[in-house]
Design a protein around this motif. Structure first.
Motif, short mmCIF file in Angstrom:
data_model
loop_
_atom_site.label_atom_id
_atom_site.label_comp_id
_atom_site.label_asym_id
_atom_site.label_seq_id
_atom_site.Cartn_x
_atom_site.Cartn_y
_atom_site.Cartn_z
N SER A 61 5.78 -5.04 18.72
CA SER A 61 5.83 -5.78 17.45
C SER A 61 6.16 -7.25 17.68
CB SER A 61 6.87 -5.16 16.52
OG SER A 61 8.16 -5.25 17.09
N LYS A 63 0.85 -1.18 0.00
CA LYS A 63 0.00 0.00 0.00
C LYS A 63 0.89 1.23 0.00
CE LYS A 63 -4.08 1.28 2.57
NZ LYS A 63 -4.75 1.15 3.87
N GLN A 87 2.93 -5.86 3.82
CA GLN A 87 2.49 -6.90 4.73
C GLN A 87 2.75 -8.25 4.08
OE1 GLN A 87 -1.59 -6.80 6.06
NE2 GLN A 87 -1.29 -8.59 7.37
N LEU A 139 3.51 0.62 2.84
CA LEU A 139 3.35 -0.45 3.82
C LEU A 139 3.46 -1.77 3.08
CD1 LEU A 139 0.74 -0.74 6.64
CD2 LEU A 139 0.89 -2.57 4.95
N VAL A 149 0.82 5.63 2.96
CA VAL A 149 0.24 5.33 4.28
C VAL A 149 0.59 6.38 5.34
CG1 VAL A 149 0.03 2.85 3.92
CG2 VAL A 149 2.20 3.79 4.76
N SER A 201 5.64 7.18 1.12
CA SER A 201 5.52 6.14 2.15
C SER A 201 4.92 4.87 1.56
CB SER A 201 4.67 6.63 3.32
OG SER A 201 3.38 7.00 2.86
N ALA A 226 9.52 -2.25 1.15
CA ALA A 226 8.73 -1.04 1.42
C ALA A 226 9.56 0.22 1.19
CB ALA A 226 8.21 -1.08 2.86
N ILE A 264 4.28 -6.96 9.30
CA ILE A 264 3.84 -5.68 8.75
C ILE A 264 4.92 -4.62 8.99
CG2 ILE A 264 2.07 -3.86 8.84
CD1 ILE A 264 0.18 -5.99 10.06
N VAL A 265 5.33 -3.97 7.92
CA VAL A 265 6.36 -2.93 8.03
C VAL A 265 5.89 -1.68 7.30
CG1 VAL A 265 8.76 -2.30 7.54
CG2 VAL A 265 8.20 -4.67 8.08
N MET A 266 6.11 -0.53 7.92
CA MET A 266 5.82 0.75 7.26
C MET A 266 7.13 1.46 6.96
SD MET A 266 2.75 2.19 9.63
CE MET A 266 2.31 3.59 8.60
N ILE A 316 5.80 -2.96 12.53
CA ILE A 316 4.58 -2.85 13.35
C ILE A 316 4.27 -4.20 13.98
CG2 ILE A 316 2.13 -2.24 13.29
CD1 ILE A 316 4.07 0.07 12.55
#
Lengths: 259, 236
Positions: B76, B23, B37, B35, B26, B33, B134, B42-44, B121
């Motif tokens: 996390s 995505k 998954q 994201l 974000v 930015s 990402a 999950i990493v941003m 995350i």
């Protein structure tokens, strides 16, 4: 620091298969190993590759095990560049280069199951041996990774485990055998500049290196760790042939330098 | 290798985790930015820059400096992680920075800094490869000139089977091999390569082959995500 012109010259020579000191691309400088360089360490070693010098020392302490491994000793590795090891080093907290060196060497020892950590359990869940592996770069003339790995493996083999009294305190000057070493591992490094792969750079050659690939090689021929380091890259098709070379050299070095 | 082998989460050996999601945008406040998954990981990633270099002495007259911070948030992982940097995160930050420096056209932005923040995350193995995937997306989302995107994933061996994109349970199996990998599809340059575990060279050959194929799948998703957001610009 070397000048831009000098760097271009060294790079050009390497890309033509030549080196400043007339070595072949795959040739190492002279390697000298010495064990027992610090009386207060449980084990220690000095390794010189050409003018690069690394000393490694092992200290052992009785400590508490980690919760998830109640019957295993603990291995903690760190690396420090002595402030006089080159003009680039500033004293202070560990830099990311020191952290990476410590972690790459640690991974070879840990993943290669060099030490039988279960044999370093004293009282399950309560007391185990903690092995501190400390690497010091004394003089940096390139290829500190290989020098560090050889120093650590030799220092581990040099260890005499201290004897403990009934209160689990160390009895000075009394020993209880060697470390339970199951395997020997050396981590060796291939360096890349332009399209050339070579070994054992000196400090000047290291300035022009684009990337390195370090592999932990175990005495049974297994690869136990990998790390591509530095900004550049290896081509996908170069990886496996390079690993074969590293493996061959690793087995040779274990025979020659880790006895 | 048995084709019938089914993994603990129902995947085939060569499958990425489900969902595998990308995505963009974000963190609206940031210049770019993304994201990523992968199953439960999950990493941003978010990018600030090119911007003024502080402190100024770090400035490079010829190119931008790239600074990367990988961080795991306290919740996390199962046992609360102590906040702040540690040796592992310092190493991973550097490795991701190194990988990205192969694609970001830093010479386009002299005397500036490009900061990339990576926040894990939720961790279920494979956080560094999700972070790198990402990161290159966030850089593209920020409109920073790049030679290519970098897809990244891990492959390895679990219970004797070569598999793609290991989850934590697989990574923790006795005798597992985990090989984080990233390459630049357009040049075939390998820019991230690590391995934990005990392997023969033949196995490593199989594992990197699988990792590369996994990267190719992720690369398609990366391009799709960019096209979905910016497709109308691309057509003009």
């Amino acid at each position: 620091m070397i000048t831009h012109t000098a760097m271009e010259f060294i790079k050009k020579k390497l890309c033509e298969g030549e080196r400043l000191d007339d070595r072949k691309l795959k040739e190492y400088r002279e390697i000298v190993i010495e064990r027992g360089v610090g009386e207060n360490a449980e084990g220690s070693a000095r390794v010189k590759i050409g003018q690069t010098e690394v000393i490694a020392g092992i200290k052992m302490q009785v400590g508490e095990p980690f919760k998830d491994t109640p019957n295993e000793g603990i291995l903690i590795t760190s690396a420090e560049f002595m402030p006089f090891s080159s003009s680039e080093v500033e004293p202070g907290p560990p830099t990311v280069d020191e952290i990476e060196l410590g972690r790459v060497i640690d991974r070879g020892i840990r993943e290669g199951k060099v030490i039988d950590l279960e044999k370093l359990c004293i009282v399950e869940g309560e007391k185990v041996w903690t092995i501190f592996v400390d690497i010091y770069l004394v003089n940096d003339d390139g290829n500190m990774y290989d020098a560090s790995s050889l120093a650590v493996m030799n220092a581990l083999m040099d260890v005499k485990i201290p004897k403990l009294d009934e209160n689990y305190e160390i009895i000075e000057g009394e020993f209880n055998g060697k470390l339970p070493i199951r395997h020997k591992v050396v981590s060796l490094t291939a360096y890349k500049v332009g399209n050339v792969i070579f070994y054992d750079p000196n400090a000047k050659e290291e300035e022009v290196v684009d990337a390195r690939l370090t592999a932990g090689i175990r005495d049974d021929g297994k690869i136990v760790s990998l790390q591509k380091g530095m900004e550049g890259s290896f081509k996908y098709d170069e990886i496996i042939p390079t690993l074969r070379e590293l493996k061959e050299r690793g087995l040779e070095f274990i025979g020659k330098y880790v006895q | 290798m048995s084709r019938k082998f089914i993994r603990n989460d129902g995947r085939k050996p060569e499958e990425l985790r489900r969902p595998y999601k990308i995505k963009l945008g974000v963190v609206p406040r940031a210049n770019g930015s993304a994201l990523v998954q992968s199953g439960k990981t999950i990493v941003m990633a978010a990018v600030y820059g090119p911007k003024k270099v502080i402190p100024k002495h770090l400035e490079d007259q010829e190119k931008a400096i790239l600074r990367c911070r990988y961080n795991m948030i306290t919740f996390s992982v199962k046992d609360r992680k102590k906040p702040g940097p540690d040796k592992r995160s310092a190493e991973i930050s550097k490795l991701i920075e190194n990988a990205l420096s192969n694609v970001v056209m830093l010479e386009e932005y002299p005397r500036t800094a490009i900061d990339i923040y990576l926040e894990v995350i939720q961790a279920d193995a494979g956080t560094r490869v999700a972070a790198l995937t990402a990161a290159s997306l966030a850089l593209a989302d920020a409109g920073i000139a790049m030679k290519d995107l970098i897809p990244s994933t891990a492959a390895g061996r679990v219970n004797g089977h070569i598999v793609l994109d290991l989850n934590k349970e697989e990574e923790d199996v006795e005798d597992a091999i985990d090989l984080p990998f990233a390459y630049i599809p357009s040049t075939k340059e390998v820019v991230l390569l690590q391995m934990d575990g005990i392997a023969d060279i033949e196995e490593i050959e199989e594992i990197i082959e699988m990792a590369k194929k996994g990267c190719d799948k992720i690369y398609e998703m990366q391009i799709k995500a960019i096209k979905e957001k910016y497709g109308s610009y691309l057509e003009e």
